[in-house]
Enzyme design. Sequence first.
Site, PDB file in Angstrom:
ATOM      1  N   LYS A 236      67.880  42.297  42.798  1.00 62.96           N
ATOM      2  CA  LYS A 236      68.850  41.405  42.152  1.00 62.96           C
ATOM      3  C   LYS A 236      68.674  41.445  40.634  1.00 62.96           C
ATOM      4  O   LYS A 236      67.624  41.092  40.115  1.00 62.96           O
ATOM      5  CB  LYS A 236      68.660  39.967  42.666  1.00 62.96           C
ATOM      6  N   ASP A 241      71.374  33.434  34.656  1.00 70.62           N
ATOM      7  CA  ASP A 241      72.105  32.679  35.673  1.00 70.62           C
ATOM      8  C   ASP A 241      72.405  31.277  35.159  1.00 70.62           C
ATOM      9  O   ASP A 241      71.573  30.386  35.221  1.00 70.62           O
ATOM     10  CB  ASP A 241      71.269  32.625  36.967  1.00 70.62           C
ATOM     11  N   LYS A 248      74.408  24.996  36.170  1.00 70.69           N
ATOM     12  CA  LYS A 248      73.091  24.397  36.421  1.00 70.69           C
ATOM     13  C   LYS A 248      72.801  23.316  35.383  1.00 70.69           C
ATOM     14  O   LYS A 248      73.219  23.438  34.227  1.00 70.69           O
ATOM     15  CB  LYS A 248      71.995  25.473  36.286  1.00 70.69           C
ATOM     16  N   ASP A 259      66.079  35.837  36.168  1.00 68.47           N
ATOM     17  CA  ASP A 259      66.841  36.052  37.404  1.00 68.47           C
ATOM     18  C   ASP A 259      67.151  37.537  37.646  1.00 68.47           C
ATOM     19  O   ASP A 259      67.778  37.891  38.638  1.00 68.47           O
ATOM     20  CB  ASP A 259      68.126  35.215  37.377  1.00 68.47           C
ATOM     21  N   ASP A 318      76.872  29.276  42.018  1.00 73.08           N
ATOM     22  CA  ASP A 318      75.445  29.446  41.700  1.00 73.08           C
ATOM     23  C   ASP A 318      74.707  30.229  42.787  1.00 73.08           C
ATOM     24  O   ASP A 318      73.559  30.609  42.595  1.00 73.08           O
ATOM     25  CB  ASP A 318      74.807  28.069  41.485  1.00 73.08           C
ATOM     26  N   GLU A 320      75.033  33.270  43.486  1.00 71.57           N
ATOM     27  CA  GLU A 320      75.609  34.549  43.075  1.00 71.57           C
ATOM     28  C   GLU A 320      74.784  35.744  43.508  1.00 71.57           C
ATOM     29  O   GLU A 320      75.316  36.835  43.698  1.00 71.57           O
ATOM     30  CB  GLU A 320      75.795  34.561  41.546  1.00 71.57           C
ATOM     31  N   ARG A 322      73.215  36.516  46.305  1.00 69.85           N
ATOM     32  CA  ARG A 322      73.530  37.094  47.618  1.00 69.85           C
ATOM     33  C   ARG A 322      74.872  37.832  47.591  1.00 69.85           C
ATOM     34  O   ARG A 322      75.094  38.731  48.390  1.00 69.85           O
ATOM     35  CB  ARG A 322      73.500  35.994  48.695  1.00 69.85           C
TER      36      ARG A 322
HETATM   37  N1  BES Z   1      68.580  32.243  40.717  1.00 70.55           N
HETATM   38  C1  BES Z   1      68.776  31.113  41.549  1.00 70.55           C
HETATM   39  C2  BES Z   1      67.556  30.789  42.410  1.00 70.55           C
HETATM   40  C3  BES Z   1      66.330  30.329  41.701  1.00 70.55           C
HETATM   41  C4  BES Z   1      66.281  29.063  41.148  1.00 70.55           C
HETATM   42  C5  BES Z   1      65.224  31.116  41.659  1.00 70.55           C
HETATM   43  C6  BES Z   1      65.144  28.622  40.547  1.00 70.55           C
HETATM   44  C7  BES Z   1      64.068  30.695  41.058  1.00 70.55           C
HETATM   45  C8  BES Z   1      64.043  29.434  40.485  1.00 70.55           C
HETATM   46  C9  BES Z   1      69.933  31.344  42.497  1.00 70.55           C
HETATM   47  O1  BES Z   1      70.962  32.115  41.988  1.00 70.55           O
HETATM   48  C10 BES Z   1      70.485  30.010  42.848  1.00 70.55           C
HETATM   49  O2  BES Z   1      70.966  29.352  41.966  1.00 70.55           O
HETATM   50  N2  BES Z   1      70.391  29.625  44.122  1.00 70.55           N
HETATM   51  C11 BES Z   1      70.862  28.375  44.581  1.00 70.55           C
HETATM   52  C12 BES Z   1      71.644  28.608  45.854  1.00 70.55           C
HETATM   53  C13 BES Z   1      72.471  27.414  46.299  1.00 70.55           C
HETATM   54  C14 BES Z   1      73.569  27.121  45.308  1.00 70.55           C
HETATM   55  C15 BES Z   1      73.057  27.726  47.675  1.00 70.55           C
HETATM   56  C16 BES Z   1      69.665  27.470  44.841  1.00 70.55           C
HETATM   57  O3  BES Z   1      68.608  27.974  45.268  1.00 70.55           O
HETATM   58  O4  BES Z   1      69.765  26.298  44.570  1.00 70.55           O
HETATM   59 ZN    ZN Z   2      70.463  33.497  40.559  1.00 70.47          ZN
HETATM   60 MN    MN Z   3      72.369  31.005  40.898  1.00 72.99          MN
END
Ligand code: BES
Ligand code: ZN
Ligand code: MN
Length: 473
Positions: A236, A241, A248, A259, A318, A320, A322
Site C-alpha cells: 500500500k 492519508d 480524519k 501510510d 478513509d 482507501e 483496500r
Molecule cells: N491508513 C489508515 C489506517 C491506519 C490508521 C493505520 C492509523 C495506522 C494508524 C487507513 O487508511 C484507515 O483510515 N482505515 C480506517 C478504516 C475505516 C474507515 C473502515 C480505520 O482503520 O479507521
Molecule cells: Zn490509509
Molecule cells: Mn484511510
Amino acid sequence: MSEPIIAASSRSPEDGAPTPIHCLYEDELAAFIEARPSFVKGFIGLEEFKAKAGQVLVLPTPQGAVDRVLLGLGARDKVEPMLFRALPTRLPAGDYRLATVPDDLDPAQIALAFALGAYRFDRYRSKDRAEPRRLVADEDLDLEGVRAVAHACALARDMVNTPANDMGPLQIETIAREIAERFGATLDVVTGDDLLEANYPAIHAVGRAAVPARAPRMLELTWGDPSHPRVALVGKGVVFDTGGLDIKPSSGMRLMKKDMGGAAHVLALGRMVMAAGLPVALSVLVPVVENAIAGDAMRPGDVLATRAGLTVEVGNTDAEGRLILADALARATELKPVLTIDLATLTGAARVALGPQVIPFYTPDDDLALEIEEGARVASDPVWRMPLWDGYREAVESDIADLKNDPDAWAQAGSMTAALFLQRFAPTTGSWAHFDIFAWNPKARPGFASGGEAQVIRGLYGMLKSRFPKATA
Ligand code: BES
Ligand code: ZN
Ligand code: MN
C-alpha cells in the site's frame, strides 16, 4: 548513511585498535569481575551492572579513556541476537569488535542487529549529526549479505520517516526505478488518467484528487528468470492519508505520512530478494496515491469499478487502502504467482488488537502460516496469525454493489474485515498472506529509534530463503 558494520580490511592504521566488547551471561559475571583490577570491580558494582539482557557498561582505563565494553546477555535460555540492537546508541563514537561471540548466537545476526540499532534519521538535522559507531566484522562473515538486509531496512525506515512533501508518488517511483536499475529489473509505470485506460479504476478513483504533480500511479517491478516460480509482493503506497472527504481528525492525521509503509516495505523486501539472487521470478506491485481532498475527490456513496470486475461502494473515503490494493491484487492474480504477499498500514484496528510491535497476518494457507511464523521467530520479527473468520464476511457486503469498503459496525474486528475484503481480490491459484503493519515505533526503546520501523520483512526474507533456496554449486 555511514556503514555501521565494516570489514577489518576497510580500516586505516590511524583508526587504532577497535575497542573490545565482552558479552556476558548473568552466570559469567562473577568470574569476569574476579579477574579485573580492583578499581574496575568497584566501578562495575557502582554502576550496578548485572549482565541483564541488553545492559551496557563502558569500562574506563585508569586514565579515563574507553578500555572495553560490557554487554549483558541475561539468562542463557532467553538470549536472542536482536538484543545487540541496543548496543550502538549506548557506545561512544568509534570502532568496536566482539571479544568473543557468545555460544548459540550467529555472528551475522549480531552484526545485523548492530546495524539496525545504529539507524538514525537525521536527514533534516542541520547540526548535531552523530559520529559513527562501527562494528568491525570477522573475516569469515558474509558482510555483503548482512549489509543488503540492513540497507533495505534503513531504506524502508527512511521512506517512512520522510515527510509527504518530500516522499510523494514521484519520489516512490524514483526509488523503485533506482532499485530496478541496480538489479537489472524492469519497471512499468502507469500514471494519472492512463490508469483508466490500463484498467486500474480504483487506484485512479482514490488518487485523482491529488495535484497533477502528485498524480496516482501503479508501479510494477519485474525481475528474475520467468521460468522460476513467481512471487508477487504488493504494498500500500498512500503517500498521505487525509481520510479524503471523510476527513480524519488532526490526531488521526498526524502520522499519515507513514501510510506508504507497505510500499516502502515491499520495495525493501524485493531489494533483499534481488540482492540475494533468490531463484524466483519477482513482481513488486505498488499502487501509489495521495488520499487528498479536492472537487473531484471520490465521495461517500460513490460506487467504484475495480480491475477484478467487482463493484465497490465507498462507504467511507478513509478506507482507501483496500481500494487500491483491490486493483493491485487483481493484477497479481493475472501473473499467476505461487505466492502473493501484501503489506499495508491498513487499519487502526490492528493496533487496538496487537499494539505497535506485533503484526497481525492473515492467510487461508496453514502451511504458509507455519513458514511465516518460523521465519519471524528466527529473525525476532514478531507476527501473530489471525483468522479469516467466515462469519464476518457479510459485513463487507453492500446493499447496492458487490462489496463496500466500510464494514458493518456489528462485526467490530476491523483488521479482519479489511483482510476479508482483500481476500475477494487476492490470487487463489497460489498462496496469499496479508500483513496489517504499523511501520512505526511510537516510543523509542533501546535499539529502536522512535519513528519509522521495518517490520516483518526480515522474517519474510528468511521464509523466502527457506522456500526458494539457492542451488549450491
Ligand atoms: N491508513 C489508515 C489506517 C491506519 C490508521 C493505520 C492509523 C495506522 C494508524 C487507513 O487508511 C484507515 O483510515 N482505515 C480506517 C478504516 C475505516 C474507515 C473502515 C480505520 O482503520 O479507521
Ligand atoms: Zn490509509
Ligand atoms: Mn484511510
